[in-house]
Design a protein around this motif. Structure first.
Motif, mmCIF file in Angstrom:
data_model
loop_
_atom_site.group_PDB
_atom_site.id
_atom_site.type_symbol
_atom_site.label_atom_id
_atom_site.label_comp_id
_atom_site.label_asym_id
_atom_site.label_seq_id
_atom_site.Cartn_x
_atom_site.Cartn_y
_atom_site.Cartn_z
ATOM 1 N N LYS A 219 0.834 -1.210 0.000
ATOM 2 C CA LYS A 219 0.000 0.000 0.000
ATOM 3 C C LYS A 219 0.862 1.251 0.000
ATOM 4 O O LYS A 219 0.482 2.305 0.538
ATOM 5 C CB LYS A 219 -0.971 -0.007 1.183
ATOM 6 C CG LYS A 219 -1.955 -1.164 1.145
ATOM 7 C CD LYS A 219 -2.903 -1.142 2.311
ATOM 8 C CE LYS A 219 -3.856 -2.339 2.238
ATOM 9 N NZ LYS A 219 -4.774 -2.390 3.391
ATOM 10 N N ASP A 271 -4.440 -0.576 -10.660
ATOM 11 C CA ASP A 271 -4.972 -1.045 -9.376
ATOM 12 C C ASP A 271 -6.450 -1.428 -9.504
ATOM 13 O O ASP A 271 -6.889 -2.466 -8.989
ATOM 14 C CB ASP A 271 -4.794 0.052 -8.319
ATOM 15 C CG ASP A 271 -5.562 -0.238 -7.035
ATOM 16 O OD1 ASP A 271 -5.542 -1.401 -6.599
ATOM 17 O OD2 ASP A 271 -6.174 0.693 -6.487
ATOM 18 N N LEU A 283 -7.500 0.489 -3.937
ATOM 19 C CA LEU A 283 -6.846 1.088 -2.780
ATOM 20 C C LEU A 283 -7.444 2.450 -2.430
ATOM 21 O O LEU A 283 -7.674 3.279 -3.305
ATOM 22 C CB LEU A 283 -5.351 1.268 -3.055
ATOM 23 C CG LEU A 283 -4.481 -0.001 -3.056
ATOM 24 C CD1 LEU A 283 -3.060 0.369 -3.406
ATOM 25 C CD2 LEU A 283 -4.529 -0.702 -1.714
ATOM 26 N N TYR A 286 -3.611 4.082 -0.012
ATOM 27 C CA TYR A 286 -2.270 4.050 -0.598
ATOM 28 C C TYR A 286 -1.508 5.312 -0.205
ATOM 29 O O TYR A 286 -2.078 6.411 -0.147
ATOM 30 C CB TYR A 286 -2.366 3.956 -2.124
ATOM 31 C CG TYR A 286 -1.039 4.076 -2.848
ATOM 32 C CD1 TYR A 286 -0.252 2.966 -3.071
ATOM 33 C CD2 TYR A 286 -0.586 5.314 -3.303
ATOM 34 C CE1 TYR A 286 0.964 3.070 -3.749
ATOM 35 C CE2 TYR A 286 0.627 5.428 -3.975
ATOM 36 C CZ TYR A 286 1.395 4.310 -4.194
ATOM 37 O OH TYR A 286 2.592 4.417 -4.848
#
Length: 371
Positions: A219, A271, A283, A286
């Motif tokens: 992350k 992603d 995410l 992140y």
């Protein structure tokens, strides 16, 4: 009767070379090719090549067309042992794909990627009437201080600051081929980052896809989510190489095989595609972190990434993390001019890459690039 092949392919057991060989199968044009395979006997070499091509989707009935006489045992570190093979006297086209593509400091990088390719080129130029010598380099040979987007044929010369020993070796052999063999019908193909396959995902190779998996698991990575990366699938790369190998006349002597500015994907798009495969949401937490900041997380590496070598993980983050922040794109207009189609963005097939990676750990996938 001695087999008289027209095309020599080195590196057919590699990611890009295997994809090109699979393309020749699809076109029904494999019978006139001979393959340099690192093996002690033809039977062993044939088995290695067959296994590689199976990973590229070639069916058993097609593979039965391969013959033992198409296997040339040897490698670029011992060119003198095979360069006088009588089968090579009829060669007209060469695909120079074999290389040590390690992103570590592998001791064979320079002997293979530079000395071996040069020895092969000198030997073949001396005894064959070559029509094309297609050498596969890397777009990263442009160096650290390149303009963005990187123009095709760009060369800063001796001032080039190289990313890695691998990219340095690829730059060096291009220059020496031109200097030492000015009459060689040389065409240089410089692929950008080659990741996955649009129909097979990571079945042929997980090379570099693990970088995206790693960033998502941590992350955190040195780049921002809105930064783009120039990536092409290996099947697109193979289509481009086939065009450069077979088109009777080419306008240029060097080409990028790249996504360019238009078809590069940003990390958020990648992603989102991977999230579809994992069933997890994209995410939201992140963090863009420097290499030094990520190193502070090293005690969490095994928890987040699975069993791994922390030193190699740190080295990988430094290499790819630093590159990801550059947001380099590589101009691809020359290839488009020659009639090549536009590439598929990574975000369009990253879901498939993830689905075909789920049963292999990140550390195992890293072995494609850290040999």
């Amino acid at each position: 009767m001695i087999f008289q092949p027209k095309t020599l392919i080195t590196g057919a057991n590699g990611f890009i070379g295997g994809a090109l060989t699979a393309k020749l199968f699809a076109r029904g044009e494999v019978e006139d090719a001979i393959f340099l395979i690192r093996s002690s006997k033809p039977e062993e070499g044939l088995v290695r090549l067959v296994n590689t091509l199976r990973n590229h989707g070639i069916k058993t009935e097609q593979l039965l067309k391969l013959r033992l006489e198409q296997i040339l045992c040897g490698d670029l570190n011992v060119v003198n042992r095979w360069i006088d093979d009588p089968r090579l006297s009829s060669i007209e086209n060469v695909v120079s794909s074999a290389a040590v593509a390690s992103f570590g400091n592998h001791p064979s990088i320079w002997p293979t990627n530079v000395d071996g390719v040069l020895n092969m080129a000198h030997g073949l130029a001396h005894r064959c009437k070559l029509k094309r010598f297609l050498h596969i380099g890397t777009a990263m040979a442009c160096g650290l201080d390149s303009p963005n987007p990187v123009p095709e044929g760009y060369n800063l010369g001796k001032k080039t600051q190289h990313f890695l020993e691998y990219t340095h070796s690829k730059y060096e052999v291009e220059q020496r081929l031109k200097e030492e063999l000015p009459d060689l019908p040389l065409v240089i193909a410089r692929p950008s980052i080659v990741v996955g396959h649009t129909k097979l995902g990571c079945k042929p190779s997980g090379s570099i896809f693990w970088v995206f998996r790693m960033a998502l698991a941590l992350k955190a990575f040195p780049c921002a989510l809105d930064q783009k990366i120039d990536v092409v699938p290996v099947d697109y790369c193979a289509d481009a190489l086939y065009l450069l190998l077979t088109k009777p006349k080419l306008k240029y002597d060097s080409y990028h095989i790249s996504a360019g500015e238009k078809y590069s994907s940003n990390f958020a798009e990648i992603d989102k595609s991977i999230a579809k495969a994992t069933g997890l949401p994209p995410l939201t937490n992140y963090q863009q972190k420097s290499y030094e900041q990520i190193l502070l997380m090293k005690d969490q590496f095994k928890t987040l990434l699975g069993e791994c070598n922390r030193r190699i993980v740190a080295k990988a983050i430094k290499t790819y993390g630093n590159f990801s922040t550059l947001e380099l794109a590589f101009d691809n207009q020359r290839l488009i001019e020659e009639g090549m189609s536009e590439p598929t963005p990574l975000a369009k097939y990253a879901e498939l890459c993830e689905l075909t990676s789920k049963d292999i750990s990140i550390s195992e996938q890293m072995k494609f690039d850290y040999k």
